[in-house]
Each structure stands twice: as C-alpha cells, then as structure tokens.
Design a protein around this motif. Structure first.
Motif, PDB file in Angstrom:
ATOM      1  N   THR A  67       0.875  -1.563   0.217  1.00  0.00           N
ATOM      2  CA  THR A  67       0.335  -0.277   0.447  1.00  0.00           C
ATOM      3  C   THR A  67       0.806   1.432   0.197  1.00  0.00           C
ATOM      4  OG1 THR A  67      -1.979  -0.845   0.778  1.00  0.00           O
ATOM      5  CG2 THR A  67      -1.825   1.095   0.949  1.00  0.00           C
ATOM      6  N   ILE A  68       0.762   2.110  -0.696  1.00  0.00           N
ATOM      7  CA  ILE A  68       1.259   3.137  -0.786  1.00  0.00           C
ATOM      8  C   ILE A  68       0.165   4.572  -0.928  1.00  0.00           C
ATOM      9  CG2 ILE A  68       3.151   5.059  -1.713  1.00  0.00           C
ATOM     10  CD1 ILE A  68       4.223   2.328  -3.363  1.00  0.00           C
ATOM     11  N   ALA A  69       0.614   5.627   0.137  1.00  0.00           N
ATOM     12  CA  ALA A  69      -0.562   6.375   0.655  1.00  0.00           C
ATOM     13  C   ALA A  69       0.355   7.827   0.306  1.00  0.00           C
ATOM     14  CB  ALA A  69      -1.423   6.408   1.650  1.00  0.00           C
ATOM     15  N   LEU A  70      -0.537   8.462   0.371  1.00  0.00           N
ATOM     16  CA  LEU A  70      -0.014  10.009  -0.099  1.00  0.00           C
ATOM     17  C   LEU A  70      -0.700  10.652   1.468  1.00  0.00           C
ATOM     18  CD1 LEU A  70       1.311  13.297  -0.902  1.00  0.00           C
ATOM     19  CD2 LEU A  70      -0.483  12.534  -2.788  1.00  0.00           C
ATOM     20  N   HIS A  71      -0.472  11.053   2.654  1.00  0.00           N
ATOM     21  CA  HIS A  71      -1.296  11.717   3.254  1.00  0.00           C
ATOM     22  C   HIS A  71      -0.727  13.948   2.998  1.00  0.00           C
ATOM     23  CE1 HIS A  71       2.097  11.372   5.929  1.00  0.00           C
ATOM     24  NE2 HIS A  71       1.967   9.506   5.518  1.00  0.00           N
ATOM     25  N   LEU A  72      -2.062  14.318   3.588  1.00  0.00           N
ATOM     26  CA  LEU A  72      -1.146  15.736   2.947  1.00  0.00           C
ATOM     27  C   LEU A  72      -2.094  16.325   4.564  1.00  0.00           C
ATOM     28  CD1 LEU A  72      -2.019  17.861   0.585  1.00  0.00           C
ATOM     29  CD2 LEU A  72      -2.148  18.551   2.489  1.00  0.00           C
ATOM     30  N   ILE A  73      -1.876  16.620   5.569  1.00  0.00           N
ATOM     31  CA  ILE A  73      -2.200  17.764   6.753  1.00  0.00           C
ATOM     32  C   ILE A  73      -2.457  19.521   6.127  1.00  0.00           C
ATOM     33  CG2 ILE A  73      -2.290  18.024   9.249  1.00  0.00           C
ATOM     34  CD1 ILE A  73      -0.866  14.943   9.280  1.00  0.00           C
ATOM     35  N   PHE A  74      -2.860  20.149   6.273  1.00  0.00           N
ATOM     36  CA  PHE A  74      -3.244  21.403   6.607  1.00  0.00           C
ATOM     37  C   PHE A  74      -4.519  22.256   6.990  1.00  0.00           C
ATOM     38  CE2 PHE A  74      -6.526  19.221   3.604  1.00  0.00           C
ATOM     39  CZ  PHE A  74      -7.320  20.271   3.755  1.00  0.00           C
ATOM     40  N   GLN A  75      -3.763  23.371   7.469  1.00  0.00           N
ATOM     41  CA  GLN A  75      -5.574  24.423   7.979  1.00  0.00           C
ATOM     42  C   GLN A  75      -5.710  25.384   6.401  1.00  0.00           C
ATOM     43  OE1 GLN A  75      -2.425  25.537  10.446  1.00  0.00           O
ATOM     44  NE2 GLN A  75      -3.278  24.451  12.290  1.00  0.00           N
ATOM     45  N   ALA A  76      -7.329  25.134   6.605  1.00  0.00           N
ATOM     46  CA  ALA A  76      -6.926  26.290   5.760  1.00  0.00           C
ATOM     47  C   ALA A  76      -8.948  26.650   6.070  1.00  0.00           C
ATOM     48  CB  ALA A  76      -7.600  25.567   3.710  1.00  0.00           C
ATOM     49  N   GLU A  77      -9.159  27.646   5.287  1.00  0.00           N
ATOM     50  CA  GLU A  77     -10.656  28.456   6.160  1.00  0.00           C
ATOM     51  C   GLU A  77     -11.559  28.587   4.796  1.00  0.00           C
ATOM     52  OE1 GLU A  77      -9.298  32.230   7.724  1.00  0.00           O
ATOM     53  OE2 GLU A  77      -8.767  31.447   8.693  1.00  0.00           O
ATOM     54  N   SER A  78     -12.337  28.068   4.823  1.00  0.00           N
ATOM     55  CA  SER A  78     -13.063  27.538   3.732  1.00  0.00           C
ATOM     56  C   SER A  78     -14.695  26.688   4.735  1.00  0.00           C
ATOM     57  CB  SER A  78     -12.939  27.376   2.504  1.00  0.00           C
ATOM     58  OG  SER A  78     -13.876  27.445   1.684  1.00  0.00           O
ATOM     59  N   THR A  79     -15.919  27.372   3.866  1.00  0.00           N
ATOM     60  CA  THR A  79     -17.239  26.539   4.801  1.00  0.00           C
ATOM     61  C   THR A  79     -17.806  25.628   3.213  1.00  0.00           C
ATOM     62  OG1 THR A  79     -18.754  28.252   2.820  1.00  0.00           O
ATOM     63  CG2 THR A  79     -18.371  28.709   5.022  1.00  0.00           C
TER      64      THR A  79
END
Length: 227
Positions: A80-92
C-alpha cells in the motif's frame, strides 16, 4: 467586474505535512490537532481510516477528514502506498469536502504536489552555498509558493466537483480538450504555417540544416529535404 479574481473562496493557511510512502501492514498512524484537516490519497493497496466514522479507501481514491478528534489509519493489504497531507485552511467549502470519498481519474496534480514537497525537504536539509544563498532562498520561496498554489488548486477542483453534483445539467457545459498526443510533426508544422509564415520558414530551414549536418555522406535532393 472589478475585483472578482480576489474573491477569497478558499484560504490555505498552512501545510504542515506532505508525505508519500509505503504503508507497512499493521502499522497504525494517529493524528489529532484542532482546526486541521487530513487529506489521504491511496496510490495503491487499501487503507482503513477510523474516526467519527470508519472508511475503506481504495486505489485512486481520496478522502478529507478534520482532525479535531483523533484519526487513525492503517494499511489493510500489502504494498500500500499513500499520500497524506495535513493542512489548515479557512472555507465553508471544506464542510462539503469532508468525509466524502473522491475518485481521482488523473493524479497528475497529486504527483506534482508530492514532488514539490520532496524538493522543499531536500532544500531544507542541505546547507546552502554562501555564494548562492540569495538564489537558493528565492528558489525555496518559489517552490513553497508553487506547493501552496497546487494544494489550493486541488481543493478548489474537489469543491467544483462537489458543486457540480448539485447543479442542473443545463448549467454544466463540458468542453473536451484535444488529445495533443495524436498531433503529428507534420500537423504541427502545418499549424505553425497558418499562425506565422516567418515562424514556419525558420522552423523548416532549421530542420533542413540539422538533417543535412546529420547526413553529410548521403546524396540529397529537394524532394528528400522538403516535407
């Protein structure tokens, strides 16, 4: 319509982690942080994600979940190969994107995001040369800007897909892009000729000169040289 392109539909505040790597079978990953999101894309294999609800994510699928509460995920099959991206954003719009599995037909943008993050990591780990510290600093800044722009573009593309499911068909008009891989060299030359006679002549002359240099031992005729 002045100012329409400054409309802040989605503001990406921070990218905390971008990681693409094989997921070891049985190895659990945990994450929790307020006002933060986890984007998980499966390139191959399968991942089980446990949070407020449980999800099975298959190849070429993407899932976004908020991490105010702890999120756990682990590979359920080998390789299994996965891309995980952790981010902070503002949007409804993120409310509509969360807990929704997206099927990704073309992962070019995701691959680009992974490559840009690796490039930034390499720049961070290397000691810059004093003679080029200004240029390296500018390159690092531009690389980060490209990464943020591409992640924003990915989130906006997913938002567009979500909104389209709620629109009537009469509103959505799809314009297929031409398959440029099917355009031959002669077609490209013909197109250049219609756009600019000068451009076409220069292109043709340069090709003839290159061919002559590469085939000096052969007898050449006008019919052989001209397309």
């Amino acid at each position: 319509m002045p100012g329409i392109f400054n409309f802040p539909y989605l503001k990406l505040k921070s990218i905390l982690t971008v990681s693409e790597q094989p997921q070891q079978l049985g190895a659990n990953h945990h994450y929790q942080q307020a006002q933060t999101y986890l984007l998980l894309y499966i390139k191959s294999g399968q991942v089980i994600l446990e949070g407020p609800s449980n999800y099975i994510i298959n190849p070429n699928e993407l899932l976004i979940v908020p991490t105010d509460k702890q999120v756990n995920f682990a590979a359920s099959v080998p390789e299994t190969i996965a891309l995980h991206l952790i981010f902070q954003a503002e949007s409804t719009a993120l409310n509509d994107l969360s807990y929704h599995t997206f099927s990704i037909a073309d992962d070019t943008l995701l691959t680009q995001i992974s490559q840009e993050s690796q490039e930034i990591a390499i720049l961070r780990s290397r000691k810059p040369e004093i003679a080029h510290d200004v240029e390296i600093g500018e390159f690092f800044t531009v690389s980060c800007a490209l990464l943020y722009a591409d992640v924003t573009r990915l989130l906006l593309t997913l938002s567009e897909q979500t909104i389209k499911t709620r629109l009537p068909e009469s509103v959505i008009t799809e314009q297929p892009s031409p398959d440029r891989s099917l355009i031959s060299t002669k077609q490209q030359l013909a197109y250049s000729k219609t756009i600019s006679g000068t451009l076409y002549k220069n292109l043709l002359v340069n090709q003839i000169i290159t061919y002559m240099h590469q085939n000096l031992e052969q007898t050449m005729t006008i019919d052989l040289l001209l397309p």
